[in-house]
Design a protein around this motif. Sequence first.
Motif, PDB file in Angstrom:
ATOM      1  N   GLN B  29       0.819  -1.205   0.000  1.00 52.03           N
ATOM      2  CA  GLN B  29       0.000   0.000   0.000  1.00 52.03           C
ATOM      3  C   GLN B  29       0.854   1.255   0.000  1.00 52.03           C
ATOM      4  O   GLN B  29       2.070   1.208  -0.033  1.00 52.03           O
ATOM      5  CB  GLN B  29      -0.912  -0.005   1.207  1.00 52.03           C
ATOM      6  CG  GLN B  29      -0.133  -0.172   2.505  1.00 52.03           C
ATOM      7  CD  GLN B  29      -1.069  -0.316   3.677  1.00 52.03           C
ATOM      8  OE1 GLN B  29      -1.623   0.663   4.120  1.00 52.03           O
ATOM      9  NE2 GLN B  29      -1.241  -1.517   4.160  1.00 52.03           N
ATOM     10  N   TRP B  30       0.155   2.382   0.061  1.00 53.21           N
ATOM     11  CA  TRP B  30       0.831   3.669   0.033  1.00 53.21           C
ATOM     12  C   TRP B  30       1.527   3.951   1.366  1.00 53.21           C
ATOM     13  O   TRP B  30       1.348   3.234   2.337  1.00 53.21           O
ATOM     14  CB  TRP B  30      -0.190   4.776  -0.256  1.00 53.21           C
ATOM     15  CG  TRP B  30      -0.881   4.641  -1.579  1.00 53.21           C
ATOM     16  CD1 TRP B  30      -0.412   4.009  -2.696  1.00 53.21           C
ATOM     17  CD2 TRP B  30      -2.162   5.171  -1.926  1.00 53.21           C
ATOM     18  NE1 TRP B  30      -1.323   4.121  -3.713  1.00 53.21           N
ATOM     19  CE2 TRP B  30      -2.401   4.830  -3.278  1.00 53.21           C
ATOM     20  CE3 TRP B  30      -3.122   5.912  -1.241  1.00 53.21           C
ATOM     21  CZ2 TRP B  30      -3.571   5.211  -3.947  1.00 53.21           C
ATOM     22  CZ3 TRP B  30      -4.280   6.285  -1.912  1.00 53.21           C
ATOM     23  CH2 TRP B  30      -4.495   5.940  -3.234  1.00 53.21           C
ATOM     24  N   GLN B  31       2.252   5.048   1.354  1.00 52.03           N
ATOM     25  CA  GLN B  31       2.911   5.518   2.572  1.00 52.03           C
ATOM     26  C   GLN B  31       1.883   5.936   3.628  1.00 52.03           C
ATOM     27  O   GLN B  31       0.742   6.228   3.285  1.00 52.03           O
ATOM     28  CB  GLN B  31       3.733   6.768   2.254  1.00 52.03           C
ATOM     29  CG  GLN B  31       4.984   6.487   1.485  1.00 52.03           C
ATOM     30  CD  GLN B  31       6.000   5.832   2.368  1.00 52.03           C
ATOM     31  OE1 GLN B  31       6.116   6.165   3.545  1.00 52.03           O
ATOM     32  NE2 GLN B  31       6.720   4.882   1.816  1.00 52.03           N
ATOM     33  N   THR B  32       2.340   6.011   4.877  1.00 50.95           N
ATOM     34  CA  THR B  32       1.504   6.707   5.862  1.00 50.95           C
ATOM     35  C   THR B  32       2.149   8.059   6.159  1.00 50.95           C
ATOM     36  O   THR B  32       3.375   8.181   6.216  1.00 50.95           O
ATOM     37  CB  THR B  32       1.347   5.920   7.170  1.00 50.95           C
ATOM     38  OG1 THR B  32       2.639   5.569   7.651  1.00 50.95           O
ATOM     39  CG2 THR B  32       0.540   4.663   6.952  1.00 50.95           C
ATOM     40  N   GLU B  34       1.819  11.426   8.846  1.00 50.14           N
ATOM     41  CA  GLU B  34       1.244  11.966  10.079  1.00 50.14           C
ATOM     42  C   GLU B  34       0.711  13.373   9.766  1.00 50.14           C
ATOM     43  O   GLU B  34       1.330  14.130   9.008  1.00 50.14           O
ATOM     44  CB  GLU B  34       2.291  12.043  11.189  1.00 50.14           C
ATOM     45  CG  GLU B  34       2.929  10.698  11.523  1.00 50.14           C
ATOM     46  CD  GLU B  34       1.946   9.653  12.044  1.00 50.14           C
ATOM     47  OE1 GLU B  34       1.049  10.007  12.824  1.00 50.14           O
ATOM     48  OE2 GLU B  34       2.082   8.473  11.655  1.00 50.14           O
ATOM     49  N   HIS B  52      -3.229   7.467   4.748  1.00 44.38           N
ATOM     50  CA  HIS B  52      -2.474   6.702   3.747  1.00 44.38           C
ATOM     51  C   HIS B  52      -2.516   7.486   2.451  1.00 44.38           C
ATOM     52  O   HIS B  52      -3.601   7.855   2.001  1.00 44.38           O
ATOM     53  CB  HIS B  52      -3.147   5.363   3.489  1.00 44.38           C
ATOM     54  CG  HIS B  52      -2.930   4.380   4.578  1.00 44.38           C
ATOM     55  ND1 HIS B  52      -2.173   3.265   4.430  1.00 44.38           N
ATOM     56  CD2 HIS B  52      -3.370   4.366   5.855  1.00 44.38           C
ATOM     57  CE1 HIS B  52      -2.149   2.587   5.562  1.00 44.38           C
ATOM     58  NE2 HIS B  52      -2.877   3.236   6.447  1.00 44.38           N
ATOM     59  N   PRO B  54      -0.208   8.303  -1.537  1.00 43.90           N
ATOM     60  CA  PRO B  54       0.939   7.975  -2.386  1.00 43.90           C
ATOM     61  C   PRO B  54       1.974   9.107  -2.451  1.00 43.90           C
ATOM     62  O   PRO B  54       3.109   8.866  -2.855  1.00 43.90           O
ATOM     63  CB  PRO B  54       0.310   7.743  -3.756  1.00 43.90           C
ATOM     64  CG  PRO B  54      -0.933   8.558  -3.748  1.00 43.90           C
ATOM     65  CD  PRO B  54      -1.416   8.569  -2.323  1.00 43.90           C
ATOM     66  N   ASN B  55       1.577  10.326  -2.095  1.00 48.60           N
ATOM     67  CA  ASN B  55       2.509  11.457  -2.145  1.00 48.60           C
ATOM     68  C   ASN B  55       1.974  12.572  -1.245  1.00 48.60           C
ATOM     69  O   ASN B  55       0.852  12.488  -0.737  1.00 48.60           O
ATOM     70  CB  ASN B  55       2.665  11.960  -3.593  1.00 48.60           C
ATOM     71  CG  ASN B  55       1.316  12.270  -4.231  1.00 48.60           C
ATOM     72  OD1 ASN B  55       0.496  12.968  -3.649  1.00 48.60           O
ATOM     73  ND2 ASN B  55       1.063  11.706  -5.402  1.00 48.60           N
ATOM     74  N   MET B  58      -1.461  14.333  -2.141  1.00 53.44           N
ATOM     75  CA  MET B  58      -2.676  13.590  -1.789  1.00 53.44           C
ATOM     76  C   MET B  58      -2.810  13.419  -0.278  1.00 53.44           C
ATOM     77  O   MET B  58      -3.924  13.343   0.240  1.00 53.44           O
ATOM     78  CB  MET B  58      -2.718  12.247  -2.517  1.00 53.44           C
ATOM     79  CG  MET B  58      -3.142  12.440  -3.969  1.00 53.44           C
ATOM     80  SD  MET B  58      -3.403  10.898  -4.836  1.00 53.44           S
ATOM     81  CE  MET B  58      -4.953  10.355  -4.116  1.00 53.44           C
ATOM     82  N   LYS B  80       5.919  12.305   6.406  1.00 50.61           N
ATOM     83  CA  LYS B  80       5.940  10.843   6.321  1.00 50.61           C
ATOM     84  C   LYS B  80       6.196  10.252   7.705  1.00 50.61           C
ATOM     85  O   LYS B  80       7.132  10.675   8.393  1.00 50.61           O
ATOM     86  CB  LYS B  80       7.070  10.386   5.392  1.00 50.61           C
ATOM     87  CG  LYS B  80       6.708  10.474   3.937  1.00 50.61           C
ATOM     88  CD  LYS B  80       7.835   9.906   3.089  1.00 50.61           C
ATOM     89  CE  LYS B  80       7.520  10.141   1.614  1.00 50.61           C
ATOM     90  NZ  LYS B  80       8.663   9.799   0.767  1.00 50.61           N
ATOM     91  N   SER B  81       5.391   9.264   8.078  1.00 54.24           N
ATOM     92  CA  SER B  81       5.575   8.620   9.389  1.00 54.24           C
ATOM     93  C   SER B  81       7.011   8.105   9.522  1.00 54.24           C
ATOM     94  O   SER B  81       7.599   8.144  10.603  1.00 54.24           O
ATOM     95  CB  SER B  81       4.610   7.444   9.551  1.00 54.24           C
ATOM     96  OG  SER B  81       3.289   7.872   9.361  1.00 54.24           O
TER      97      SER B  81
END
Lengths: 329, 126
Positions: B29-32, B34, B52, B54-55, B58, B80-81
């Motif tokens: 899946q995509w990044q998480t 915060e 969640h 992708p960039n 978003m 990014k977490s």
Amino acid sequence: MYGNAYIDPNAKLPSILEGEDPVKLAEFEARIARGEKIEPQDWMPKEYRRQLVRMIEQHAHSEIIGALPEGTWITRAPGFRRKLALIAKVQDEVGHGQLLYSAAETLGKSREDMINDLISGKSKYSNVFNYPAKTWADSAVIAWLIDAGAIVNQLANSKGSYGPYCRALDRICAEEAFHLKYGHDNVVFLATGTDVQRAMVQDALTRWWPPIMHFFGPSDRSSKHTEILMRWKVKMASNDDMRQQFLNMYVPKIWDLGLVLPDPNLKKNNETGLWEYTEPDWDEFKRVINGDGPCNAERLAVRRTAEENGRWVVNALRKPDEKYVTPLA
Amino acid sequence: MIIKSLDPRVDRNEMDADATFGGLESMDQWQTYEVFHQTKRGQHHVHVGNVHAPNHDMALMFGKEQFARRGATVNLWVVKSADVFATDYADSDIFESTAEKLHRDAGSYKVMDRINAYKERVKQEL
């Protein structure tokens, strides 16, 4: 919106404390007894983690699937304001699902695994959403009384011990306040309207009463499992206690509107302070939660179709060199 | 068998009740990210949860949908977490430098008694 996580009373339970380090377990229990929250990085017993994943995941699925019966009436909501409010409510429910999936992820289960388990039928969601919303009045009764039940449950759970779940529930409870008022307004409008409107809301209430009585789950007061989960503040009240709290708050409000509940035995015993009622049909509850309800197939098909139709977007935007990480908290 | 529903949106999609689902790959899946939320100009951004995405574009969009649906919002941050570095709760004793820290507390500096005593003494000497 959500009822209680369902534990099959006949399921064989693992020995809850087997193999746990007694020193760490004592520290863990002392921390909970002091009212401190447990955070994802902390040591926790295996069964604590397992039960929380199961419970938060079921809760997340319930928010997502719960958006479907009410969503049935978005296209035909009576008037612009009602339509706006219903869309906002349904969006909230889906947002709650996202918050809860994130909270469950902090315990180590991936979002994909949760979605797979939902679609395959392995994970459960609140049983009430396997029933159809036949008329607009059904959506009003759901918004008022199912959300009322959910608030009783969620307010209790927000005082639990797992930090990420409590924080998600605080946000959720704040938003549910609007759902409850919106639902009440909607039911009152129909109940004080024309004869046709009144008959429609009475029918919906009669249809939804058995699922509402099922909502908190079968009696679990005497379960050994409940006792440990309550000590760990995973479960905050027994199913019966929450059902009593709900009846106490909402039956008088229903009766105020001159609506009739389809249970001649429903009354408050003034000596015990408890509500007496006809025990709902728990065999039906078990049959429906295990897949054989009026809408189980449709609910899962909708979720599966959404996942399949949206997959190309997910794939197109994914960067293969980026590694997914578990959210912080 | 095509599902017949009360919901016209379901009927439009002609869903097959018997279709099988291939399943998703775990952790695929995509990044998480915060999310930090600012209610009013001049106030701190406060951590409110994660999304969640992708960039970062978003992530900001989902952050707005998820955490700015109600109430006042003037600004959101996403990070990014994976880029957040944190201390460990198990090491929280590192913050216990001394048992009491009154020496760095404004309230522990009480001078009025001495000033008054001094004034009294000077007055008597005159």
